[in-house]
Design a protein around this motif. Sequence first.
Motif, PDB file in Angstrom:
ATOM      1  N   GLY A   1      -8.502 119.215  65.450  1.00 37.13           N
ATOM      2  CA  GLY A   1      -8.036 118.130  66.307  1.00 37.13           C
ATOM      3  C   GLY A   1      -7.230 118.599  67.506  1.00 37.13           C
ATOM      4  N   LEU A   2      -6.300 119.519  67.281  1.00 35.08           N
ATOM      5  CA  LEU A   2      -5.499 120.032  68.393  1.00 35.08           C
ATOM      6  C   LEU A   2      -6.359 120.827  69.368  1.00 35.08           C
ATOM      7  CD1 LEU A   2      -2.180 121.052  66.582  1.00 35.08           C
ATOM      8  CD2 LEU A   2      -2.660 119.013  67.954  1.00 35.08           C
ATOM      9  N   ALA A   3      -7.300 121.597  68.848  1.00 37.05           N
ATOM     10  CA  ALA A   3      -8.195 122.370  69.721  1.00 37.05           C
ATOM     11  C   ALA A   3      -9.046 121.437  70.574  1.00 37.05           C
ATOM     12  CB  ALA A   3      -9.087 123.290  68.885  1.00 37.05           C
ATOM     13  N   ALA A   4      -9.504 120.322  69.989  1.00 36.62           N
ATOM     14  CA  ALA A   4     -10.309 119.351  70.743  1.00 36.62           C
ATOM     15  C   ALA A   4      -9.478 118.710  71.852  1.00 36.62           C
ATOM     16  CB  ALA A   4     -10.866 118.282  69.816  1.00 36.62           C
ATOM     17  N   ARG A   5      -8.241 118.327  71.534  1.00 35.46           N
ATOM     18  CA  ARG A   5      -7.369 117.732  72.544  1.00 35.46           C
ATOM     19  C   ARG A   5      -7.072 118.720  73.666  1.00 35.46           C
ATOM     20  NH1 ARG A   5      -1.751 116.357  70.592  1.00 35.46           N
ATOM     21  NH2 ARG A   5      -1.313 118.421  71.363  1.00 35.46           N
ATOM     22  N   GLU A   6      -6.762 119.969  73.309  1.00 36.55           N
ATOM     23  CA  GLU A   6      -6.465 120.982  74.319  1.00 36.55           C
ATOM     24  C   GLU A   6      -7.684 121.282  75.182  1.00 36.55           C
ATOM     25  OE1 GLU A   6      -4.785 124.261  72.152  1.00 36.55           O
ATOM     26  OE2 GLU A   6      -3.019 123.091  71.580  1.00 36.55           O
ATOM     27  N   ALA A   7      -8.867 121.314  74.584  1.00 34.03           N
ATOM     28  CA  ALA A   7     -10.083 121.572  75.360  1.00 34.03           C
ATOM     29  C   ALA A   7     -10.337 120.450  76.362  1.00 34.03           C
ATOM     30  CB  ALA A   7     -11.285 121.726  74.422  1.00 34.03           C
ATOM     31  N   LEU A   8     -10.174 119.212  75.911  1.00 29.18           N
ATOM     32  CA  LEU A   8     -10.368 118.080  76.818  1.00 29.18           C
ATOM     33  C   LEU A   8      -9.328 118.112  77.933  1.00 29.18           C
ATOM     34  CD1 LEU A   8     -11.876 115.494  77.574  1.00 29.18           C
ATOM     35  CD2 LEU A   8     -10.397 114.261  75.972  1.00 29.18           C
ATOM     36  N   ALA A   9      -8.078 118.441  77.587  1.00 30.99           N
ATOM     37  CA  ALA A   9      -7.025 118.513  78.605  1.00 30.99           C
ATOM     38  C   ALA A   9      -7.334 119.599  79.633  1.00 30.99           C
ATOM     39  CB  ALA A   9      -5.671 118.754  77.945  1.00 30.99           C
ATOM     40  N   ARG A  10      -7.758 120.769  79.165  1.00 34.14           N
ATOM     41  CA  ARG A  10      -8.107 121.853  80.107  1.00 34.14           C
ATOM     42  C   ARG A  10      -9.235 121.425  81.041  1.00 34.14           C
ATOM     43  NH1 ARG A  10      -7.667 125.053  75.527  1.00 34.14           N
ATOM     44  NH2 ARG A  10      -9.936 125.160  75.343  1.00 34.14           N
ATOM     45  N   ARG A  11     -10.134 120.638  80.521  1.00 36.51           N
ATOM     46  CA  ARG A  11     -11.306 120.232  81.299  1.00 36.51           C
ATOM     47  C   ARG A  11     -10.991 119.147  82.330  1.00 36.51           C
ATOM     48  NH1 ARG A  11     -16.460 122.256  82.078  1.00 36.51           N
ATOM     49  NH2 ARG A  11     -17.879 120.550  82.449  1.00 36.51           N
ATOM     50  N   VAL A  12     -10.114 118.166  81.985  1.00 34.49           N
ATOM     51  CA  VAL A  12      -9.980 116.997  82.864  1.00 34.49           C
ATOM     52  C   VAL A  12      -8.567 116.643  83.321  1.00 34.49           C
ATOM     53  CG1 VAL A  12     -12.083 115.943  81.956  1.00 34.49           C
ATOM     54  CG2 VAL A  12      -9.877 115.321  80.957  1.00 34.49           C
ATOM     55  N   LEU A  13      -7.517 117.154  82.667  1.00 36.83           N
ATOM     56  CA  LEU A  13      -6.162 116.724  83.007  1.00 36.83           C
ATOM     57  C   LEU A  13      -5.842 117.022  84.467  1.00 36.83           C
ATOM     58  CD1 LEU A  13      -3.681 115.367  81.782  1.00 36.83           C
ATOM     59  CD2 LEU A  13      -2.799 117.653  81.250  1.00 36.83           C
ATOM     60  N   GLU A  14      -5.329 116.015  85.159  1.00 38.10           N
ATOM     61  CA  GLU A  14      -4.977 116.067  86.587  1.00 38.10           C
ATOM     62  C   GLU A  14      -6.202 116.232  87.493  1.00 38.10           C
ATOM     63  OE1 GLU A  14      -2.089 115.139  87.631  1.00 38.10           O
ATOM     64  OE2 GLU A  14      -1.294 115.059  85.605  1.00 38.10           O
ATOM     65  N   GLN A  15      -7.383 116.047  86.944  1.00 35.87           N
ATOM     66  CA  GLN A  15      -8.619 116.127  87.724  1.00 35.87           C
ATOM     67  C   GLN A  15      -9.035 114.723  88.167  1.00 35.87           C
ATOM     68  OE1 GLN A  15     -10.426 119.097  88.394  1.00 35.87           O
ATOM     69  NE2 GLN A  15      -8.560 119.998  87.548  1.00 35.87           N
ATOM     70  N   THR A  16      -9.794 114.683  89.249  1.00 32.16           N
ATOM     71  CA  THR A  16     -10.428 113.436  89.653  1.00 32.16           C
ATOM     72  C   THR A  16     -11.752 113.360  88.917  1.00 32.16           C
ATOM     73  OG1 THR A  16      -9.367 113.420  91.803  1.00 32.16           O
ATOM     74  CG2 THR A  16     -11.369 112.108  91.572  1.00 32.16           C
ATOM     75  N   VAL A  17     -11.970 112.251  88.223  1.00 33.36           N
ATOM     76  CA  VAL A  17     -13.173 112.050  87.418  1.00 33.36           C
ATOM     77  C   VAL A  17     -13.847 110.760  87.854  1.00 33.36           C
ATOM     78  CG1 VAL A  17     -12.279 113.302  85.413  1.00 33.36           C
ATOM     79  CG2 VAL A  17     -11.882 110.849  85.604  1.00 33.36           C
ATOM     80  N   THR A  18     -15.103 110.629  87.501  1.00 35.34           N
ATOM     81  CA  THR A  18     -15.820 109.376  87.717  1.00 35.34           C
ATOM     82  C   THR A  18     -15.938 108.681  86.367  1.00 35.34           C
ATOM     83  OG1 THR A  18     -17.028 110.319  89.570  1.00 35.34           O
ATOM     84  CG2 THR A  18     -17.935 108.317  88.585  1.00 35.34           C
ATOM     85  N   VAL A  19     -15.499 107.434  86.326  1.00 33.52           N
ATOM     86  CA  VAL A  19     -15.465 106.646  85.097  1.00 33.52           C
ATOM     87  C   VAL A  19     -16.504 105.537  85.199  1.00 33.52           C
ATOM     88  CG1 VAL A  19     -14.044 105.157  83.635  1.00 33.52           C
ATOM     89  CG2 VAL A  19     -12.983 107.066  84.871  1.00 33.52           C
ATOM     90  N   THR A  20     -17.335 105.420  84.180  1.00 35.86           N
ATOM     91  CA  THR A  20     -18.262 104.300  84.082  1.00 35.86           C
ATOM     92  C   THR A  20     -17.964 103.587  82.772  1.00 35.86           C
ATOM     93  OG1 THR A  20     -19.935 105.572  85.271  1.00 35.86           O
ATOM     94  CG2 THR A  20     -20.684 103.580  84.133  1.00 35.86           C
ATOM     95  N   GLU A  21     -17.352 102.405  82.873  1.00 36.53           N
ATOM     96  CA  GLU A  21     -17.015 101.639  81.677  1.00 36.53           C
ATOM     97  C   GLU A  21     -18.279 100.968  81.144  1.00 36.53           C
ATOM     98  OE1 GLU A  21     -13.614  99.107  82.057  1.00 36.53           O
ATOM     99  OE2 GLU A  21     -12.405 100.708  82.961  1.00 36.53           O
ATOM    100  N   ARG A  22     -18.516 101.111  79.848  1.00 31.52           N
ATOM    101  CA  ARG A  22     -19.738 100.565  79.252  1.00 31.52           C
ATOM    102  C   ARG A  22     -19.488  99.310  78.438  1.00 31.52           C
ATOM    103  NH1 ARG A  22     -23.045 106.016  77.713  1.00 31.52           N
ATOM    104  NH2 ARG A  22     -23.637 106.463  79.848  1.00 31.52           N
ATOM    105  N   ARG A  23     -18.391  99.308  77.680  1.00 33.78           N
ATOM    106  CA  ARG A  23     -18.019  98.151  76.852  1.00 33.78           C
ATOM    107  C   ARG A  23     -16.626  98.411  76.306  1.00 33.78           C
ATOM    108  NH1 ARG A  23     -21.512 101.347  74.337  1.00 33.78           N
ATOM    109  NH2 ARG A  23     -21.133 102.064  72.244  1.00 33.78           N
TER     110      ARG A  23
END
Length: 185
Positions: free
Chosen positions: A76-98
């Motif tokens: 769980g911690l590794a997954a959170r850290e990986a996601l943070a490294r990938r997107v934290l403070e980044q500009t992302v494109t969000v498509t809300e589905r539901r």
Amino acid sequence: MLWTFLAPLLLLLGASAALAQSAPAPFFPRFDEAYDARVTRVSDGDTLWVKPLAGGTYRKLRLDGVDAPESCQEGGLAAREALARRVLEQTVTVTERRRDDYGRALVRLTVRDDDVAAWLVREGFAWSYHWRHSDGPFAIEETLARKERKGIFAAAVVEEPRAFRKRNGPCPMPERPEAKDQPPR
């Protein structure tokens, strides 16, 4: 007599229409309408907070089609850290589905045209979300990660988050000092 009843009602309707026109409407995209945002916080391997670049309030989002290990679960911690490294403070494109059962928007999230959920599964930080007889939208990525024994799939036996939650309940939320430019809990 009917006029004495209708006149106040018509005045009330007219006043509320005028107020609605003068007040700025909150920014809520229609489903499948994309917007750009800055990622401000990563809660766990499949949940994060963004601030839309067009303005508006912080939004708590969950990645659609994946299930990452719980924070207190192995991986769980590794997954959170990986996601943070990938997107934290980044500009992302969000498509809300539901929306999910907790009111969070289920989203497709891309960073530099790369689907973040597919990347998480491909790198072994999450499962493709399985339901009924479906292997989920990222079944190919999961199969490859299992074959290459990446991340959570390196262990001989891995417990899916759904089974972990059923057996243990939710993970306790860690204490976090509140920052000025951060979303609420």
